[in-house]
Design a protein around this motif. Structure first.
Motif, PDB file in Angstrom:
ATOM      1  N   UNK A   1      45.837  50.885  38.940  1.00 21.20           N
ATOM      2  CA  UNK A   1      44.980  51.299  37.943  1.00 21.20           C
ATOM      3  C   UNK A   1      44.036  52.417  38.341  1.00 21.20           C
ATOM      4  N   UNK A   2      43.693  52.509  39.607  1.00 19.94           N
ATOM      5  CA  UNK A   2      42.964  53.769  39.823  1.00 19.94           C
ATOM      6  C   UNK A   2      43.322  55.178  39.906  1.00 19.94           C
ATOM      7  N   UNK A   3      44.754  55.049  39.883  1.00 19.62           N
ATOM      8  CA  UNK A   3      45.383  56.541  40.272  1.00 19.62           C
ATOM      9  C   UNK A   3      44.939  57.332  39.103  1.00 19.62           C
ATOM     10  N   UNK A   4      44.767  57.006  37.767  1.00 21.14           N
ATOM     11  CA  UNK A   4      44.377  57.717  36.808  1.00 21.14           C
ATOM     12  C   UNK A   4      42.913  58.535  36.993  1.00 21.14           C
ATOM     13  N   UNK A   5      42.297  58.015  37.769  1.00 26.38           N
ATOM     14  CA  UNK A   5      40.882  58.612  38.171  1.00 26.38           C
ATOM     15  C   UNK A   5      40.926  59.277  39.463  1.00 26.38           C
ATOM     16  N   UNK A   6      42.076  59.525  40.122  1.00 28.86           N
ATOM     17  CA  UNK A   6      42.025  60.233  41.183  1.00 28.86           C
ATOM     18  C   UNK A   6      41.659  59.451  42.538  1.00 28.86           C
ATOM     19  N   UNK A   7      41.634  58.416  42.531  1.00 25.51           N
ATOM     20  CA  UNK A   7      40.946  57.286  43.447  1.00 25.51           C
ATOM     21  C   UNK A   7      42.058  56.853  44.330  1.00 25.51           C
ATOM     22  N   UNK A   8      41.739  57.037  45.857  1.00 23.58           N
ATOM     23  CA  UNK A   8      42.607  56.446  46.702  1.00 23.58           C
ATOM     24  C   UNK A   8      42.143  55.156  47.063  1.00 23.58           C
ATOM     25  N   UNK A   9      42.813  53.925  47.304  1.00 27.63           N
ATOM     26  CA  UNK A   9      42.469  52.682  47.686  1.00 27.63           C
ATOM     27  C   UNK A   9      42.725  52.797  49.119  1.00 27.63           C
ATOM     28  N   UNK A  10      42.020  52.538  49.931  1.00 29.73           N
ATOM     29  CA  UNK A  10      42.097  52.437  51.494  1.00 29.73           C
ATOM     30  C   UNK A  10      42.107  51.130  51.997  1.00 29.73           C
ATOM     31  N   UNK A  11      41.518  50.264  51.185  1.00 25.20           N
ATOM     32  CA  UNK A  11      41.657  48.764  51.567  1.00 25.20           C
ATOM     33  C   UNK A  11      41.192  47.868  50.599  1.00 25.20           C
ATOM     34  N   UNK A  12      41.873  47.024  50.013  1.00 20.04           N
ATOM     35  CA  UNK A  12      41.461  46.071  49.089  1.00 20.04           C
ATOM     36  C   UNK A  12      41.726  44.285  49.702  1.00 20.04           C
ATOM     37  N   UNK A  13      40.871  43.636  49.697  1.00 14.96           N
ATOM     38  CA  UNK A  13      40.909  42.098  50.213  1.00 14.96           C
ATOM     39  C   UNK A  13      40.029  41.327  49.536  1.00 14.96           C
ATOM     40  N   UNK A  14      40.441  39.850  49.039  1.00 12.72           N
ATOM     41  CA  UNK A  14      39.518  38.879  48.428  1.00 12.72           C
ATOM     42  C   UNK A  14      38.545  38.476  49.861  1.00 12.72           C
ATOM     43  N   UNK A  15      37.167  38.673  49.395  1.00 14.60           N
ATOM     44  CA  UNK A  15      36.029  38.402  50.149  1.00 14.60           C
ATOM     45  C   UNK A  15      35.471  36.983  49.810  1.00 14.60           C
ATOM     46  N   UNK A  16      35.742  36.401  48.657  1.00 13.41           N
ATOM     47  CA  UNK A  16      35.219  35.199  48.578  1.00 13.41           C
ATOM     48  C   UNK A  16      36.245  34.415  47.366  1.00 13.41           C
ATOM     49  N   UNK A  17      36.279  32.985  47.894  1.00 14.13           N
ATOM     50  CA  UNK A  17      37.375  32.236  47.069  1.00 14.13           C
ATOM     51  C   UNK A  17      37.237  30.897  47.180  1.00 14.13           C
ATOM     52  N   UNK A  18      36.753  30.262  45.838  1.00  7.62           N
ATOM     53  CA  UNK A  18      36.449  28.908  46.123  1.00  7.62           C
ATOM     54  C   UNK A  18      36.554  28.367  44.428  1.00  7.62           C
ATOM     55  N   UNK A  19      36.700  27.010  44.393  1.00  5.87           N
ATOM     56  CA  UNK A  19      36.963  26.198  43.138  1.00  5.87           C
ATOM     57  C   UNK A  19      35.361  26.628  42.354  1.00  5.87           C
ATOM     58  N   UNK A  20      35.518  26.519  40.973  1.00  6.44           N
ATOM     59  CA  UNK A  20      34.136  26.600  40.321  1.00  6.44           C
ATOM     60  C   UNK A  20      33.536  25.598  40.438  1.00  6.44           C
ATOM     61  N   UNK A  21      32.082  25.407  40.425  1.00  8.24           N
ATOM     62  CA  UNK A  21      31.157  24.460  40.649  1.00  8.24           C
ATOM     63  C   UNK A  21      31.554  23.009  39.906  1.00  8.24           C
ATOM     64  N   UNK A  22      32.053  23.305  38.629  1.00 11.74           N
ATOM     65  CA  UNK A  22      32.235  22.014  37.822  1.00 11.74           C
ATOM     66  C   UNK A  22      33.441  21.159  38.286  1.00 11.74           C
ATOM     67  N   UNK A  23      34.370  21.651  39.140  1.00 12.92           N
ATOM     68  CA  UNK A  23      35.419  20.872  39.550  1.00 12.92           C
ATOM     69  C   UNK A  23      35.469  21.043  40.940  1.00 12.92           C
TER      70      UNK A  23
END
Length: 284
Positions: A186-208
């Motif tokens: 997605x970011x290649x069009x803007x000339x951006x190099x992605x060095x690292x991408x990872x999930x930082x937070x993951x949880x069920x929504x409060x209602x469930x």
């Protein structure tokens, strides 16, 4: 011009020396000759001064002349270029982006909260400057879109989908790799190099979250009970076999069933067993 072009700007110290010579000539001409024509040099001096600029380490200057891209200066130092150039500063440093927690639905529709930690930098200054508006905002929006797409491609866990081998919770390496590939595309069009991408937070929504916690606890209890029962059956089998081999006591089928029942209650019960002393005969 569709790609970045690196150019070398003139040494600023050399031009600064020439500028000092021009200033000295103007002053001498005005003082000795007193000719007002030397004031014309003032315009030259102003133009020369406007052409100076500084490029810091891991930074760059994109040069544009009347709407035409002329190149990018990436060398750090003190430079001089055409004073009619417009100069746009673009940082080449690595940057951290910690996205906001967004509520999305996973593959099977459960609402979850998720965010991503992204490390990125500008790789192509031409694309960052001219192919998108506000490339920093572009990074933020496209990262959120990639996270939403990723969450919809995987289940949070495999409680509801036992055939699912990779989930958001258990397959972090595979999921992070898929996330990085999606953001990079997605970011290649803007000339951006992605060095690292990872999930930082993951949880069920409060209602469930409360219901899902109870479900996880129930699954854990069932799994623990299963292990307890398996162990108890083995222990009872060993006990009966040992009693039989050592010829300690002979059991008929009724007594054997009664003993098995009592041992299973003792071994599988939640509370400690209360011993009962039999003061009669074994068959009373």
């Amino acid at each position: 011009m569709k790609n970045e072009k690196n150019i070398k700007a003139s040494n600023g110290y050399v031009v600064l020396g020439l500028l000092l010579v021009v200033i000295a000539s103007m002053i001498v001409g005005l003082v000795t000759i007193k000719n007002p024509l030397f004031l014309i040099l003032m315009a030259v001096i102003i133009l020369l001064i406007k052409g100076f600029f500084i490029v810091n380490p891991n930074s760059s200057k994109v040069l544009v002349l009347f709407g035409a891209y002329k190149g990018t200066v990436k060398d750090n130092g003190f430079f001089w270029a055409n004073p009619f150039y417009t100069r746009q500063r673009i940082s080449l440093r690595a940057r951290n982006f910690d996205s906001e927690r967004v509520k999305v639905n996973d593959k099977i529709g459960n609402p979850i909260l998720i965010n991503v930690i992204l490390v990125w930098k500008v790789n192509d200054t031409y694309k960052a400057a001219f192919d998108v508006d506000h490339y920093e905002e572009f990074v933020r929006v496209q990262t959120d879109a990639a996270v939403r797409k990723l969450a919809g491609s995987y289940s949070y866990d495999n409680f509801d989908d036992e055939q699912e081998q990779i989930t958001l919770r258990s397959g972090m390496d595979e999921v992070n790799e898929a996330l990085e590939d999606e953001i990079t595309e997605r970011l290649a069009i803007a000339g951006i190099e992605v060095m690292e991408a990872r999930i930082g937070y993951l949880a069920y929504a409060p209602e469930i979250a409360s219901s899902m916690l109870k479900r996880q606890q129930a699954v854990a209890i069932v799994a623990a009970r299963k292990k307890i029962v398996e162990g108890a059956v083995g222990m009872v089998e060993d006990a009966l076999l040992k009693l039989s081999e050592d010829d300690i006591i002979d059991f008929d089928e009724d007594k054997k069933a009664s003993m098995v029942s009592n041992l299973m209650v003792v071994l599988c019960g939640d509370k400690e067993a209360t011993p009962v002393i039999n003061t009669g005969t074994l068959h009373s």
